[in-house]
Write a protein that holds these residues in place. Structure first.
Motif, PDB file in Angstrom:
ATOM      1  N   LYS A  86      39.868  41.705 -24.498  1.00  0.00           N
ATOM      2  CA  LYS A  86      38.579  41.059 -24.759  1.00  0.00           C
ATOM      3  C   LYS A  86      38.694  40.008 -25.860  1.00  0.00           C
ATOM      4  O   LYS A  86      38.031  38.970 -25.814  1.00  0.00           O
TER       5      LYS A  86
ATOM      6  N   PHE B 167      34.351  38.201 -18.411  1.00  0.00           N
ATOM      7  CA  PHE B 167      33.906  39.247 -19.336  1.00  0.00           C
ATOM      8  C   PHE B 167      33.302  40.421 -18.580  1.00  0.00           C
ATOM      9  O   PHE B 167      33.479  41.569 -18.972  1.00  0.00           O
TER      10      PHE B 167
ATOM     11  N   TYR C 253      26.330  48.908 -15.058  1.00  0.00           N
ATOM     12  CA  TYR C 253      27.304  49.194 -16.120  1.00  0.00           C
ATOM     13  C   TYR C 253      26.798  50.298 -17.047  1.00  0.00           C
ATOM     14  O   TYR C 253      27.529  51.212 -17.407  1.00  0.00           O
TER      15      TYR C 253
ATOM     16  N   SER D 109      28.843  40.571 -24.118  1.00  0.00           N
ATOM     17  CA  SER D 109      29.896  39.583 -24.394  1.00  0.00           C
ATOM     18  C   SER D 109      29.784  38.428 -23.418  1.00  0.00           C
ATOM     19  O   SER D 109      29.968  37.266 -23.789  1.00  0.00           O
TER      20      SER D 109
ATOM     21  N   SER E 111      36.078  42.404 -17.371  1.00  0.00           N
ATOM     22  CA  SER E 111      36.699  43.148 -18.469  1.00  0.00           C
ATOM     23  C   SER E 111      35.927  44.441 -18.719  1.00  0.00           C
ATOM     24  O   SER E 111      36.511  45.428 -19.174  1.00  0.00           O
ATOM     25  N   GLY E 112      34.630  44.432 -18.401  1.00  0.00           N
ATOM     26  CA  GLY E 112      33.860  45.676 -18.483  1.00  0.00           C
ATOM     27  C   GLY E 112      34.381  46.710 -17.501  1.00  0.00           C
ATOM     28  O   GLY E 112      34.511  47.885 -17.840  1.00  0.00           O
TER      29      GLY E 112
ATOM     30  N   SER F  38      30.374  44.796 -22.572  1.00  0.00           N
ATOM     31  CA  SER F  38      30.804  43.644 -21.773  1.00  0.00           C
ATOM     32  C   SER F  38      29.675  42.734 -21.269  1.00  0.00           C
ATOM     33  O   SER F  38      29.827  41.518 -21.319  1.00  0.00           O
TER      34      SER F  38
ATOM     35  N   LYS G  48      40.964  49.121 -24.895  1.00  0.00           N
ATOM     36  CA  LYS G  48      40.835  47.678 -25.072  1.00  0.00           C
ATOM     37  C   LYS G  48      42.208  47.019 -25.179  1.00  0.00           C
ATOM     38  O   LYS G  48      42.311  45.801 -25.207  1.00  0.00           O
TER      39      LYS G  48
ATOM     40  N   SER H 110      34.686  41.287 -28.829  1.00  0.00           N
ATOM     41  CA  SER H 110      35.424  42.482 -28.450  1.00  0.00           C
ATOM     42  C   SER H 110      34.590  43.730 -28.692  1.00  0.00           C
ATOM     43  O   SER H 110      34.765  44.722 -28.006  1.00  0.00           O
TER      44      SER H 110
END
Lengths: 213, 509
Positions: B314, B357, B82, B257, B360-361, B254, B370, B250
């Motif tokens: 998020k 999560f 990431y 999170s 979501s990244g 990610s 977002k 948020s």
């Protein structure tokens, strides 16, 4: 009955009133530092068999609570704060009045509490409760972020006082850990404050209102 | 062995602050692997603990430790990849900004980048070390120290992007959690006072307190429990102290999170769970249970209200975490079979929510936004991520074959059995509302019309397809979800026994 520790504690009790009345940050820091010193010497009066390790530990606590942390925040103010008012949401007179009511309430609550038999002080619990709630109060009704950190420190001082009521025994290592956590927490807050100053050119928490539902 | 678990990540984390980022990324994965192997060995061997006054192996601690280790290993693999993508995208958008003289604000793709990566990696490792300490601590104050240390270690993670919004999120997180946890310290001291008033002299550890629970002063014990619940409840994300959760989740990158939601909330729950054990042994289980039920229901209701009108995915996931923590608190409060269900929910929530999560990244990297309304048609643009996201959604919403279904089923059964009809009714109603709200948003992201902002999508199109092909960006999520499914159908005996012995104090099965 009058205990010697109560003389010391009355100073701490008064200091919380001073904190409520302080309008400027340097004054508030001095009050919090003074309170830190007073709170750290209380166990010497309560503990019945004071050993040398214990005294070393109390001195260490006193240095951290009374000198290191306030000094850090003072240096921080010199570096970042242009405006030195605590930016009250509730005025000083009203705050002081609330503080007086708080002391009365704390004394009444104290009467209801069943404390360990070893406790030899009248003022300990009322002082602890007053300092703790005053800290929370400052945290809530001052918009300046540095004043909020100082409020948090007052809360920690109050909790430390409550902690002296139960028999100390041999858990200095644990107390030391708690102290380290508080110190590290204040350091993180200080870093955040510096960044806040860089981003907004102020440490007013009213700027922090971007995230909401 | 225990020392390796706690000290190694801490020292390596400290060193990682000064290492170049390429080394740091590899180090993260290596430490994750070592930690996982050591945890499994610890699970099998169950050695004697050093400093028995302060540390102990408890069933619930071991469970959490294994979950933490497993999640951290997978998240570390994902993070390494990431971080690379975030770097690429941000350099791309910089070039883009230079070539176009007046870029429209809406057209600039998401170019938040983790500013100092070594701080991010170092904090991740120290965070791992502090969470391990939470799971192994037995002394009531050591537990507090460890939980407060997790707050301090995770604050830099949330502030990774150095934006004003992340600054606000971090400030709220640090202040709310520090003050909340200070309440838990007060509660811990009250429990120690309960011991003094009851004239008992044992070490202030959970295991010792459980054995003498009957002799503790009940009033101080009750006060202590309430303060601990409020304190650790703040950290766990129980309403009305939950306000930091959506902001922090948020704004954090990610992977962070995923860690916050997947394991940090569990750590705080562990503190409440252990105190609840003392309450049950002292015969005050009904008192603590009712408070837990109340807080649980308030959290579920709060989550339901906010999920319906959520605009950011998020934050949506964060509110779903609040809901799940509410479910867990509710189940623990019901006790017996409900507590068993709560532990199941705890494990599966960690697995599924961290997978969500992480995905979501991918969405954030792919769409660069977002906001839910700017995404859309994910099934076409990112089919593999979509599979993970949608499967995760069905899991978290409580559908079979995922474990949350079984957990919630047990909790509802236990609630009916123990005569909590009214509470169970609210519980079921709120779950339905949350499902409705969640699925509407999910449909928009997955199948909804793509936003008109095509230009930014074209730019990141090749990155999106690269993400889809990169095993490190897809497989951690799949593995997490598959683990959840496997645990549903086949639970190893030792795992089952551990869960059962963890809830034995609360009326058992």
């Amino acid at each position: 009955m009058i205990y010697s520790v109560d003389t010391v504690l009355s100073l701490a009790l008064l200091s919380s009133l001073f904190a409520l009345g302080s309008s400027r940050l340097p004054g508030l820091i001095k009050v919090v530092g003074f309170q830190g010193i007073v709170v750290s010497i209380v166990p010497i009066f309560i503990d019945h068999n004071v050993t040398s390790t214990a005294v070393t530990f109390y001195m260490f606590t006193m240095t951290i609570r009374g000198v290191v942390i306030p000094l850090c925040i003072y240096l921080l103010i010199k570096k970042i704060a242009i405006r030195r008012e605590v930016q009250p949401i509730i005025g000083y007179n009203a705050s002081l009045f609330a503080g007086l009511i708080l002391i009365v309430a704390a004394s009444i609550i104290n009467k209801q509490l069943v404390l360990p038999a070893t406790t030899s002080s009248v003022l300990l619990m009322p002082t602890a409760i007053t300092i703790l709630v005053t800290g929370m109060f400052i945290l809530m009704v001052r918009r300046n972020a540095i004043a909020m950190v100082l409020g948090y420190l007052m809360m920690e001082n109050g909790i430390y006082l409550v902690g002296t009521t139960f028999s100390m025994g041999t858990h200095h290592i644990v107390e030391f850990g708690i102290l380290l956590d508080v110190l590290a927490g204040v350091m993180i807050m200080a870093i955040m404050l510096e960044n806040m100053k860089q981003q907004f050119d102020d440490v007013d928490t009213a700027f922090l209102s971007e995230l909401k539902e | 062995m225990v020392k390796i678990l706690i000290i190694l990540p801490f020292i390596v984390g400290m060193i990682a602050f000064f290492l170049p980022k390429k080394v740091g990324r590899k180090l993260l994965v290596i430490i994750g692997a070592i930690h996982l192997i050591t945890s499994i060995l610890l699970w099998i061997n169950r050695p004697e603990m050093p400093f028995p006054d302060y540390f102990a192996l408890t069933p619930e601690g071991l469970l959490s430790l294994l979950v933490i280790s497993f999640l951290f290993f997978l998240i570390s693999i994902y993070s390494a990849a990431y971080l690379e993508y975030e770097e690429t995208i941000s350099s791309l958008s910089n070039i883009h900004n230079q070539s176009l003289p007046i870029p429209e604000p809406s057209q600039i793709p998401h170019n938040e980048q983790i500013k100092s990566e070594n701080i991010f990696i170092g904090s991740m490792l120290i965070f791992l070390s502090t969470m391990t300490m939470v799971t192994l601590s037995d002394h009531i104050m050591v537990m507090w120290i460890a939980i407060e240390a997790t707050t301090i270690a995770s604050a830099p993670l949330i502030y990774s992007h150095r934006t004003t919004a992340s600054l606000e999120a971090t400030w709220k997180y640090v202040i709310i959690c520090s003050v909340g946890i200070a309440m838990a310290l007060l509660g811990s001291i009250f429990i120690a006072i309960a011991m003094d008033v009851g004239k008992i002299n044992v070490s202030v550890s959970f295991s010792a307190l459980i054995s003498v629970a009957k002799e503790l002063d009940p009033i101080w014990l009750k006060t202590g429990f309430v303060f601990i619940l409020v304190g650790y409840g703040t950290k766990m994300g129980l309403a009305p102290m939950h306000t930091w959760v959506p902001d922090a989740h948020s704004e954090a990158p990610s992977p962070a999170s995923a860690l916050l939601s997947g394991v940090l909330l569990n750590c705080a729950y562990l503190g409440i769970f252990k105190t609840n054990k003392i309450m049950h042994s002292a015969g005050l289980g009904e008192f603590s249970g009712n408070i837990l039920i109340a807080f649980g229901l308030i959290s579920i209701v709060a989550a339901a209200t906010f999920i319906l009108k959520q605009t950011e995915y998020k934050r949506l996931l964060a509110y779903s975490s609040i809901e799940n923590m509410g479910i867990i608190a509710f189940g623990t409060g019901i006790g017996g079979m409900g507590a068993y269900g709560a532990i199941l929910c705890l494990i599966h929530h960690s697995l599924i929510k961290s997978s969500l999560f992480l995905t979501s990244g991918n969405i954030l990297l792919g769409y660069g936004t977002k906001f839910i309304k700017k995404t859309g048609c994910m099934v076409k643009f990112m089919p593999k991520s979509f599979t993970a996201f949608f499967a995760g959604f069905t899991g978290i919403a409580g559908f079979p074959p995922f474990g949350i279904f079984i957990g919630e089923f047990f909790i509802i059964m236990a609630a009916f059995r123990s005569g909590h009809f009214f509470e169970a009714a609210i519980f079921i109603l709120m779950l339905c509302i949350i499902f409705a709200g969640f699925s509407t948003q999910m449909m928009k992201i997955s199948f909804g019309p793509p936003s008109d902002n095509e230009s930014s999508k074209v730019k990141t199109a090749h990155i999106t397809s690269k993400i889809e092909k990169d095993a490190a960006m897809i497989f951690p999520q799949y593995i997490l979800l598959i683990t959840s499914i496997i645990l549903c159908f086949w639970m190893p005996d030792s795992l089952y026994e551990t869960v059962v012995s963890a809830v034995a104090f609360m009326g058992g099965m």
